[in-house]
Design a protein around this motif. Structure first.
Motif, mmCIF file in Angstrom:
data_model
loop_
_atom_site.group_PDB
_atom_site.id
_atom_site.type_symbol
_atom_site.label_atom_id
_atom_site.label_comp_id
_atom_site.label_asym_id
_atom_site.label_seq_id
_atom_site.Cartn_x
_atom_site.Cartn_y
_atom_site.Cartn_z
ATOM 1 N N ALA A 60 0.741 -1.281 0.056
ATOM 2 C CA ALA A 60 -0.021 0.031 -0.144
ATOM 3 C C ALA A 60 0.874 1.110 -0.027
ATOM 4 C CB ALA A 60 -0.747 0.013 1.318
ATOM 5 N N GLN A 61 0.516 2.303 -0.805
ATOM 6 C CA GLN A 61 1.024 3.674 -0.833
ATOM 7 C C GLN A 61 1.140 4.373 0.523
ATOM 8 O OE1 GLN A 61 -0.071 6.004 -4.061
ATOM 9 N NE2 GLN A 61 1.291 7.753 -3.502
ATOM 10 N N ASP A 62 -0.053 4.235 1.198
ATOM 11 C CA ASP A 62 -0.353 4.710 2.402
ATOM 12 C C ASP A 62 -1.222 4.056 3.118
ATOM 13 O OD1 ASP A 62 -0.721 6.230 4.570
ATOM 14 O OD2 ASP A 62 -1.486 8.124 3.778
ATOM 15 N N PRO A 63 -0.386 2.834 3.997
ATOM 16 C CA PRO A 63 -1.289 1.795 4.203
ATOM 17 C C PRO A 63 -2.162 2.185 5.793
ATOM 18 C CG PRO A 63 1.092 1.641 5.165
ATOM 19 C CD PRO A 63 0.997 2.671 4.128
ATOM 20 N N LEU A 64 -1.844 3.199 6.273
ATOM 21 C CA LEU A 64 -2.798 3.807 7.196
ATOM 22 C C LEU A 64 -3.867 5.052 6.960
ATOM 23 C CD1 LEU A 64 0.013 4.080 10.005
ATOM 24 C CD2 LEU A 64 -1.420 1.959 9.634
ATOM 25 N N ALA A 65 -3.974 5.060 5.662
ATOM 26 C CA ALA A 65 -4.824 6.053 5.076
ATOM 27 C C ALA A 65 -6.311 6.068 5.592
ATOM 28 C CB ALA A 65 -4.735 6.469 3.701
ATOM 29 N N GLU A 66 -6.870 4.737 5.557
ATOM 30 C CA GLU A 66 -8.196 4.508 5.810
ATOM 31 C C GLU A 66 -8.511 4.104 7.211
ATOM 32 O OE1 GLU A 66 -10.343 5.153 3.167
ATOM 33 O OE2 GLU A 66 -8.620 5.777 2.018
ATOM 34 N N ARG A 88 4.523 9.404 10.739
ATOM 35 C CA ARG A 88 3.882 10.403 9.378
ATOM 36 C C ARG A 88 2.356 10.788 9.896
ATOM 37 N NH1 ARG A 88 7.472 7.934 6.147
ATOM 38 N NH2 ARG A 88 6.088 6.316 5.427
ATOM 39 N N ALA A 89 1.744 9.697 10.317
ATOM 40 C CA ALA A 89 0.267 9.942 10.713
ATOM 41 C C ALA A 89 0.042 11.072 11.814
ATOM 42 C CB ALA A 89 -0.339 8.525 10.915
ATOM 43 N N VAL A 90 1.063 10.644 12.718
ATOM 44 C CA VAL A 90 0.987 11.819 13.952
ATOM 45 C C VAL A 90 1.300 12.920 13.449
ATOM 46 C CG1 VAL A 90 1.738 12.085 16.223
ATOM 47 C CG2 VAL A 90 1.401 9.887 15.765
ATOM 48 N N ASP A 91 2.528 13.155 12.737
ATOM 49 C CA ASP A 91 2.667 14.607 12.071
ATOM 50 C C ASP A 91 1.474 14.995 11.318
ATOM 51 O OD1 ASP A 91 5.444 14.351 13.211
ATOM 52 O OD2 ASP A 91 6.184 13.763 11.474
ATOM 53 N N ASP A 92 0.832 14.261 10.697
ATOM 54 C CA ASP A 92 -0.267 14.759 9.851
ATOM 55 C C ASP A 92 -1.762 14.951 10.633
ATOM 56 O OD1 ASP A 92 1.297 14.772 7.708
ATOM 57 O OD2 ASP A 92 0.605 12.836 7.089
ATOM 58 N N ALA A 116 8.961 12.499 25.706
ATOM 59 C CA ALA A 116 8.463 13.348 24.476
ATOM 60 C C ALA A 116 8.595 12.561 23.067
ATOM 61 C CB ALA A 116 9.307 14.574 24.622
ATOM 62 N N GLY A 117 7.965 13.075 22.215
ATOM 63 C CA GLY A 117 8.162 12.451 20.926
ATOM 64 C C GLY A 117 6.857 12.170 20.176
ATOM 65 N N ARG A 118 6.833 11.846 18.944
ATOM 66 C CA ARG A 118 5.650 11.396 18.248
ATOM 67 C C ARG A 118 5.047 10.346 18.783
ATOM 68 N NH1 ARG A 118 9.574 12.224 14.401
ATOM 69 N NH2 ARG A 118 9.486 14.140 12.998
ATOM 70 N N ILE A 119 5.677 9.177 19.120
ATOM 71 C CA ILE A 119 5.272 7.947 19.718
ATOM 72 C C ILE A 119 5.716 7.879 21.127
ATOM 73 C CG2 ILE A 119 5.135 5.392 19.479
ATOM 74 C CD1 ILE A 119 5.704 5.962 16.378
ATOM 75 N N LEU A 120 4.926 7.634 21.962
ATOM 76 C CA LEU A 120 5.088 7.491 23.501
ATOM 77 C C LEU A 120 5.620 5.925 23.654
ATOM 78 C CD1 LEU A 120 4.071 9.430 26.599
ATOM 79 C CD2 LEU A 120 4.207 6.975 26.532
ATOM 80 N N THR A 121 6.449 5.689 24.423
ATOM 81 C CA THR A 121 6.796 4.149 24.595
ATOM 82 C C THR A 121 6.394 3.622 25.845
ATOM 83 O OG1 THR A 121 9.012 4.599 24.690
ATOM 84 C CG2 THR A 121 8.364 3.884 22.501
#
Length: 425
Positions: A60-66, A88-92, A116-121
């Protein structure tokens, strides 16, 4: 939602993060229950351990788009690009609670902690004693209350030394705990064999000497609850061998096992708001679960109760059972401390005159624990806790000896005595 799901201490923290953050990575060793916990909250699951799902994800070009609602991306490390897609999805502008990423390896170069950051672990450990139900629904002593300085220390348990030995050997991996007791050794052997044969390959690391790796893991297990040097662990793993693996090779062992969350070393405690000095900076060694250490060392209930089964010659004070009991308690305290967003370390002065097994700190508030493989507690067992109280004063909100006895109570000197089964988040 699975109505048979057994609640975990990490649940409340995970829900809190999902309420305010777009993506949370739930990470931990294989088999700790990450998928079951994540699925309790997921509307959709992308299981990258399934070849067809992984192939579709790659194509998929963007597997999380849907995707919508909360999407679980399970076994993300099978398709490492999934991590970047979530970033990228978080940034968007993905909304809070959009993604849970579950996996048993940390991304290379990433620091695995809540921050801190886009993905918290968020790390998930094997089941603590509280999660296993050892308190049997009776009175417990809360670590959170101890940090607040207002713990109600009372309660009684029927658990005794034999019960704790059985818990050490059963481990905290839910799937292994469910199998009949006579099959658990085979299950643990299979887990360890898969670690040697698969884990390193999955992380792109070749193992030229699998037998040496297994011997190193066994020596590490023998070093449970000690601060043995890695040179001492290597020497114990390869006694009498002139052609020892290079130190760099054993550091690769350590790093890969750490990224797979199979090592859970306890750092030395560094005070944040007092003047304690001359403390060692050496970490204390623990595997992900004491059952793994016991199995690597060939320990059984009979051998542990008889004081046998020491394994490779790694310097250790006391018995193997004492070290494994400390591991069992440390595993639980780490889980409870995480729920209170507290950090845990151990304390030892450079002259080794004073040491405290577990030091929990949150916002300058400190709780200290000594772990004793004994059903009774004497003045000698609390001397290091008294010393610490003299050094840091009111910063020490509470102190306790964790033991194998039946009753929780507070001594006349203010130090608590708590059965391991009754300590709770």
């Amino acid at each position: 939602m699975n109505v048979n799901y057994l609640p975990r201490t990490v649940d409340a923290l995970l829900d809190r993060y999902l309420a305010g953050l777009a993506a949370v990575a739930l990470q931990g060793a294989k088999g700790v229950g990450k998928t079951a916990t994540a699925k309790q909250r997921a509307d959709h699951t992308i299981d990258l351990s399934r070849p067809a799902a992984a192939e579709a994800f790659r194509a998929a070009q963007d597997p999380l788009a849907e995707v919508s609602g909360t999407t679980l991306i399970d076994e993300w490390q099978r398709e490492p690009s999934s991590w970047d897609h979530v970033k990228r999805a978080v940034d968007d502008g993905a909304p809070a609670g959009s993604f849970i990423i579950a996996g048993s390896s940390a991304p290379r170069g990433a620091t695995v902690h809540t921050g801190a950051g886009r993905i918290l672990t968020l790390r998930m450990r094997p089941q603590s004693l509280y999660e296993r139900g050892m308190h049997a629904g009776g009175d417990t002593v809360s670590l959170r209350a101890m940090l607040g300085g207002d713990a109600d220390v009372r309660g009684h348990t029927a658990s005794d030394l034999v019960d704790y030995v059985e818990e050490i050997l059963a481990g905290g991996f839910p799937g292994i705990r469910r199998v009949p007791e006579e099959l658990r050794q085979e299950q643990l052997d299979s887990y360890l064999d898969a670690t040697v044969s698969q884990e390193f390959a999955e992380q792109g690391t070749s193992v030229r000497r699998p037998a040496t790796l297994r011997a190193w893991m066994t020596a590490y297990a023998a070093a449970t609850a000690t601060t043995a040097t890695y040179t001492a662990i290597l020497d114990a793993a390869t006694p009498g061998l002139p052609d020892k693996p290079a130190r760099s090779t054993t550091l690769v062992y350590r790093d890969v096992l750490s990224r797979a969350f199979l090592l859970d070393p306890l750092p030395s405690w560094t005070p944040s708001s007092n003047h304690l000095k001359r403390l060692t900076q050496t970490e204390k060694h623990f595997l992900a679960d004491p059952a793994l250490a016991a199995r690597l060392l060939g320990a059984t209930k009979d051998s542990l109760l008889a004081g046998e089964g020491s394994g490779p010659a790694v310097p250790r004070a006391g018995t193997l059972l004492g070290s494994l009991f400390e591991h069992l308690v440390a595993q639980s305290v780490l889980t409870y401390a995480q729920a209170s967003r507290a950090r845990v370390g151990h304390l030892r002065t450079q002259d080794t005159r004073h040491e405290v097994d577990l030091v929990v700190e949150r916002d300058g508030h400190i709780v200290a624990f000594e772990v004793k493989l004994a059903a009774t507690v004497t003045d000698a067992d609390v001397k290091h806790l008294r010393w610490l109280r003299e050094q840091i004063g009111d910063d020490l909100r509470d102190a306790a000896v964790i033991h194998t006895g039946p009753t929780a109570y507070r001594r006349t000197d203010g130090i608590a005595v708590i059965p391991a089964a009754l300590l709770a988040p």
